[in-house]
Design an enzyme around this catalytic site. Structure first.
Site, PDB file in Angstrom:
ATOM      1  N   LEU A 135     102.297 -37.502 -18.691  1.00  0.00           N
ATOM      2  CA  LEU A 135     101.911 -38.854 -18.278  1.00  0.00           C
ATOM      3  C   LEU A 135     103.139 -39.652 -17.867  1.00  0.00           C
ATOM      4  O   LEU A 135     104.220 -39.508 -18.464  1.00  0.00           O
ATOM      5  CB  LEU A 135     101.203 -39.576 -19.433  1.00  0.00           C
ATOM      6  CG  LEU A 135      99.949 -38.901 -19.978  1.00  0.00           C
ATOM      7  CD1 LEU A 135      99.202 -39.847 -20.901  1.00  0.00           C
ATOM      8  CD2 LEU A 135      99.036 -38.408 -18.865  1.00  0.00           C
ATOM      9  N   GLY A 180     101.433 -34.227 -21.284  1.00  0.00           N
ATOM     10  CA  GLY A 180     100.294 -34.267 -20.358  1.00  0.00           C
ATOM     11  C   GLY A 180     100.297 -33.103 -19.380  1.00  0.00           C
ATOM     12  O   GLY A 180      99.235 -32.691 -18.900  1.00  0.00           O
ATOM     13  N   ASN A 204     105.426 -32.752 -27.074  1.00  0.00           N
ATOM     14  CA  ASN A 204     106.579 -33.351 -27.752  1.00  0.00           C
ATOM     15  C   ASN A 204     106.338 -34.795 -28.184  1.00  0.00           C
ATOM     16  O   ASN A 204     107.260 -35.474 -28.652  1.00  0.00           O
ATOM     17  CB  ASN A 204     107.798 -33.307 -26.818  1.00  0.00           C
ATOM     18  CG  ASN A 204     107.555 -34.049 -25.505  1.00  0.00           C
ATOM     19  OD1 ASN A 204     106.419 -34.170 -25.065  1.00  0.00           O
ATOM     20  ND2 ASN A 204     108.605 -34.538 -24.887  1.00  0.00           N
ATOM     21  N   GLU A 205     105.121 -35.302 -28.056  1.00  0.00           N
ATOM     22  CA  GLU A 205     104.862 -36.734 -28.236  1.00  0.00           C
ATOM     23  C   GLU A 205     105.410 -37.330 -29.527  1.00  0.00           C
ATOM     24  O   GLU A 205     106.015 -38.399 -29.523  1.00  0.00           O
ATOM     25  CB  GLU A 205     103.349 -37.017 -28.150  1.00  0.00           C
ATOM     26  CG  GLU A 205     102.797 -37.064 -26.738  1.00  0.00           C
ATOM     27  CD  GLU A 205     102.414 -35.702 -26.188  1.00  0.00           C
ATOM     28  OE1 GLU A 205     102.897 -34.687 -26.720  1.00  0.00           O
ATOM     29  OE2 GLU A 205     101.631 -35.656 -25.228  1.00  0.00           O
TER      30      GLU A 205
END
Ligand SMILES: CCCCC/C=C\C/C=C\C=C\CC(=O)SCCNC(=O)CCNC(=O)[C@H](O)C(C)(C)COP(=O)(O)OP(=O)(O)OC[C@H]1O[C@@H](n2cnc3c(N)ncnc32)[C@H](O)[C@@H]1OP(=O)(O)O
Length: 329
Positions: A135, A180, A204-205
């Site tokens: 994203l 994303g 990896n958020e």
């Protein structure tokens, strides 16, 4: 039920819009995303058109300039004789999934979906070394609440369109594919990745203070199981291609220069299966997840807006963005 209706409405509007001129398409679709009352009006006039029944320049300015580009962010090569479309993502520098990209993507997939002669879709990247950076963080940073909503609706729609596609979908992952980008490839039926240890794929958020949406967790669990999903999402893990293969995050590794050719060959095998049997089976496998997500779609939206607009989240995103920029300088 309302959540489901809203998604079908969006799909119907998108389907109609795909008949109109391309640039007008994008403007109109953006308007529908912005204003649901426009959407309702449009649909009441067009309900018979639908065939969709399925389920030290500031970093901000730099990114805005990039996102305002009007050049197409996708190139679609459709081969009528094979029934296969290859969609090349070309949103420089890293194919981030910006609102503009997602809007174009949804229209393109819908167009292919409506074309009965198109049976297979290969998704790949025109950018060197990157499949998709996930994203677009600029669309999640420093924006107004309406903009967060518009963006998230487009993210949800992208996932639903790809995950519920009737076409055979193959991700030809010719570069890194974090967050994303990984979600996008997980939505496909099959994943082929370039065997280059410099590339990574995963989620990896949490490493920069973000939590993936619940539907991402659901989709991932169906592919790599609960334990691998738990480890990946909690620790924010990115895998090199061989580790990704080990946990089943990708299906096959091939030398970098053979990714697209292998995807094309694999597609031929998949298309040899009678369409109706494959489609019904795909729907049988995916419908429970889709239904579950549909039922919480609006709640997911509210959760996203509340999470992303928090000062603490914005602060972490700002720090992460600075870190990404500094990496180069
Ligand atoms: C409790 C309830 C919770 C509800 C929660 C609901 C929702 C969750 C919310 C959000 C979910 C988000 C999922 C995401 O996808 S977030 C995006 C995560 N992506 C990343 O972290 C990837 C970051 N990028 C990289 O790692 C590298 O860029 C990459 C490996 C892809 C490529 O490396 P390369 O060295 O080639 O390129 P760079 O020099 O790093 O980058 C070039 C250029 O591009 C900018 N950029 C990179 N990634 C992004 C991005 N995702 N968005 C916007 N911009 C990006 C980078 O800053 C460079 O810019 P510039 O210096 O040229 O200006």
């Amino acid at each position: 039920m309302d959540a489901y209706k809203s998604s079908v409405d969006f799909a119907e509007a998108t389907a109609f819009l795909s008949h109109a001129c391309y640039e007008q398409d994008k403007m109109a679709l953006r308007a529908t995303l912005k204003n649901k009352s426009i959407l309702s009006g449009l649909l009441s006039r067009l309900s018979s058109c639908s065939s969709h029944g399925r389920v030290c320049v500031s970093p901000v300015l730099v990114a805005q300039r990039r996102n305002n580009s009007t050049s197409p962010k996708l190139k679609v090569d459709f081969n009528q004789s094979t029934g296969v479309a290859v969609m090349h993502m070309q949103n420089p520098p890293v194919n981030s999934l910006s609102l503009g990209f997602l809007t174009e993507f949804c229209i393109a997939v819908e167009k292919l979906e409506m074309d009965k002669s198109c049976r297979g879709l290969i998704l790949t990247s025109s950018q060197p070394k990157v499949f998709s950076a996930g994203l677009d963080i600029m669309d999640m940073y420093g924006k107004k609440l309406e903009q967060y909503e518009e963006f998230w609706r487009a993210v949800q729609e992208m996932w639903l369109k790809l995950y519920s596609s009737n076409m055979v979908t193959i991700a030809a992952i010719n570069g890194s594919s974090p967050a994303g980008g990984c979600l996008m490839s997980l939505s496909c039926d099959y994943r082929i990745m370039a065997d280059n240890p410099r590339y990574s794929i995963g989620f990896n958020e949490t490493q920069f203070g973000i939590v993936v949406p619940v539907w991402c967790k659901e989709a991932m669990t169906t592919i790599v199981g609960h334990r691998n999903t738990e480890l990946t999402l909690e620790l924010g893990l990115l895998y090199n291609p061989s580790d990704a293969l080990k946990i089943g995050l990708v299906d096959q590794l091939v030398p970098e220069d053979q990714v697209l050719a292998t995807a094309t060959k694999t597609m031929t095998k998949w298309l040899a299966i009678p369409d109706h049997a494959r489609r019904i089976t795909k729907s049988m496998m995916r419908k429970p997840t889709i239904d579950k997500i549909m039922s919480i779609r609006e709640a997911d939206m509210q959760q996203y807006i509340s999470f992303i607009s928090k000062d603490s989240t914005q602060k972490m995103l700002g720090t992460y963005l600075e870190m990404l920029k500094k990496k180069r300088g």
